[in-house]
Design a protein around this motif. Structure first.
Motif, PDB file in Angstrom:
ATOM      1  N   PHE A  82      -1.968  -1.209  -3.896  1.00 38.05           N
ATOM      2  CA  PHE A  82      -2.919  -0.109  -3.744  1.00 38.05           C
ATOM      3  C   PHE A  82      -2.080   1.155  -3.801  1.00 38.05           C
ATOM      4  O   PHE A  82      -1.265   1.401  -2.909  1.00 38.05           O
ATOM      5  CB  PHE A  82      -3.677  -0.202  -2.415  1.00 38.05           C
ATOM      6  N   LYS A 117       0.862  -1.176   0.000  1.00 41.65           N
ATOM      7  CA  LYS A 117       0.000   0.000   0.000  1.00 41.65           C
ATOM      8  C   LYS A 117       0.899   1.226   0.000  1.00 41.65           C
ATOM      9  O   LYS A 117       1.775   1.366   0.847  1.00 41.65           O
ATOM     10  CB  LYS A 117      -0.910   0.001   1.227  1.00 41.65           C
ATOM     11  N   SER A 143      -7.494  -1.681 -11.717  1.00 38.93           N
ATOM     12  CA  SER A 143      -8.611  -0.799 -11.394  1.00 38.93           C
ATOM     13  C   SER A 143      -8.060   0.625 -11.352  1.00 38.93           C
ATOM     14  O   SER A 143      -7.108   0.901 -10.617  1.00 38.93           O
ATOM     15  CB  SER A 143      -9.195  -1.186 -10.030  1.00 38.93           C
ATOM     16  N   GLU A 181      -9.029   4.778 -11.007  1.00 34.83           N
ATOM     17  CA  GLU A 181      -9.976   5.861 -10.751  1.00 34.83           C
ATOM     18  C   GLU A 181      -9.661   7.021 -11.689  1.00 34.83           C
ATOM     19  O   GLU A 181      -8.513   7.212 -12.112  1.00 34.83           O
ATOM     20  CB  GLU A 181      -9.865   6.347  -9.300  1.00 34.83           C
ATOM     21  N   ALA A 226      -6.108   9.317 -12.239  1.00 41.50           N
ATOM     22  CA  ALA A 226      -4.839   8.594 -12.100  1.00 41.50           C
ATOM     23  C   ALA A 226      -4.017   8.757 -13.375  1.00 41.50           C
ATOM     24  O   ALA A 226      -4.563   8.926 -14.465  1.00 41.50           O
ATOM     25  CB  ALA A 226      -5.091   7.120 -11.832  1.00 41.50           C
ATOM     26  N   THR A 257      -5.666   4.960  -7.310  1.00 37.40           N
ATOM     27  CA  THR A 257      -6.628   5.973  -6.882  1.00 37.40           C
ATOM     28  C   THR A 257      -6.485   7.199  -7.780  1.00 37.40           C
ATOM     29  O   THR A 257      -5.603   7.259  -8.638  1.00 37.40           O
ATOM     30  CB  THR A 257      -6.389   6.381  -5.416  1.00 37.40           C
ATOM     31  N   SER A 258      -7.311   8.187  -7.562  1.00 35.18           N
ATOM     32  CA  SER A 258      -7.288   9.396  -8.386  1.00 35.18           C
ATOM     33  C   SER A 258      -5.985  10.178  -8.250  1.00 35.18           C
ATOM     34  O   SER A 258      -5.639  10.968  -9.123  1.00 35.18           O
ATOM     35  CB  SER A 258      -8.475  10.295  -8.031  1.00 35.18           C
ATOM     36  N   THR A 259      -5.227   9.959  -7.165  1.00 41.28           N
ATOM     37  CA  THR A 259      -3.961  10.672  -6.953  1.00 41.28           C
ATOM     38  C   THR A 259      -2.743   9.847  -7.363  1.00 41.28           C
ATOM     39  O   THR A 259      -1.613  10.301  -7.228  1.00 41.28           O
ATOM     40  CB  THR A 259      -3.815  11.072  -5.467  1.00 41.28           C
ATOM     41  N   ALA A 260      -2.954   8.634  -7.874  1.00 39.76           N
ATOM     42  CA  ALA A 260      -1.853   7.729  -8.245  1.00 39.76           C
ATOM     43  C   ALA A 260      -1.141   8.217  -9.501  1.00 39.76           C
ATOM     44  O   ALA A 260      -1.767   8.730 -10.434  1.00 39.76           O
ATOM     45  CB  ALA A 260      -2.387   6.324  -8.475  1.00 39.76           C
ATOM     46  N   GLN A 316      -4.626  -1.414  -7.844  1.00 44.61           N
ATOM     47  CA  GLN A 316      -5.657  -0.383  -7.701  1.00 44.61           C
ATOM     48  C   GLN A 316      -4.977   0.978  -7.729  1.00 44.61           C
ATOM     49  O   GLN A 316      -4.099   1.247  -6.913  1.00 44.61           O
ATOM     50  CB  GLN A 316      -6.401  -0.533  -6.373  1.00 44.61           C
ATOM     51  N   PRO A 327      -0.699   8.577  -0.261  1.00 46.59           N
ATOM     52  CA  PRO A 327      -0.756   9.702  -1.205  1.00 46.59           C
ATOM     53  C   PRO A 327       0.476  10.607  -1.198  1.00 46.59           C
ATOM     54  O   PRO A 327       0.745  11.276  -2.184  1.00 46.59           O
ATOM     55  CB  PRO A 327      -2.009  10.470  -0.788  1.00 46.59           C
ATOM     56  N   ALA A 332      -1.756   5.271  -4.083  1.00 46.24           N
ATOM     57  CA  ALA A 332      -2.312   6.616  -3.993  1.00 46.24           C
ATOM     58  C   ALA A 332      -1.216   7.650  -4.220  1.00 46.24           C
ATOM     59  O   ALA A 332      -1.502   8.822  -4.400  1.00 46.24           O
ATOM     60  CB  ALA A 332      -2.970   6.828  -2.631  1.00 46.24           C
TER      61      ALA A 332
END
Length: 95
Positions: A34, A17, A67, A69, A72, A52-55, A50, A20, A36
């Motif tokens: 995961f 993980k 996956s 968002e 990204a 996220t929008s900040t990845a 996965q 951000p 971020a």
């Protein structure tokens, strides 16, 4: 869990993980990811990734499931791996 700065190589047989605020400049390998934060380097994930929008990924990604968002960033090649499939044998008739 990574929340800071990592340089070099980051490999684990477990899940990874990335928070951000994390910045990773390394070759990355894990079971699941995961993300971020940001990774600069090639990534190999055995199962699920996965984003996220900040990845942010700057490098190639190899994963089984992805996956993403909205928002990204993936700047690199994405390879979707799958389970090895058995090749059906063909029978040859000899005359």
């Amino acid at each position: 869990m990574v929340d800071g700065i990592v340089q070099g190589s980051l490999k684990t047989n477990h899940d990874l993980k990335v928070g951000p605020k994390a910045k990773i400049k390394a070759e990355v390998g894990a079971n699941n990811l995961f993300l971020a934060g940001e990774i600069k380097g090639n990534i190999k994930i055995k199962e699920k990734t996965q984003l996220t929008s900040t990845a942010k990924i700057f490098g190639n990604l190899e994963t089984k499931t992805l996956s993403v968002e909205e928002g990204a960033i993936l700047n690199g090649k994405c390879i979707m791996i799958s389970e090895p499939q058995s090749i059906p044998e063909t029978k040859k008739q000899v005359k």
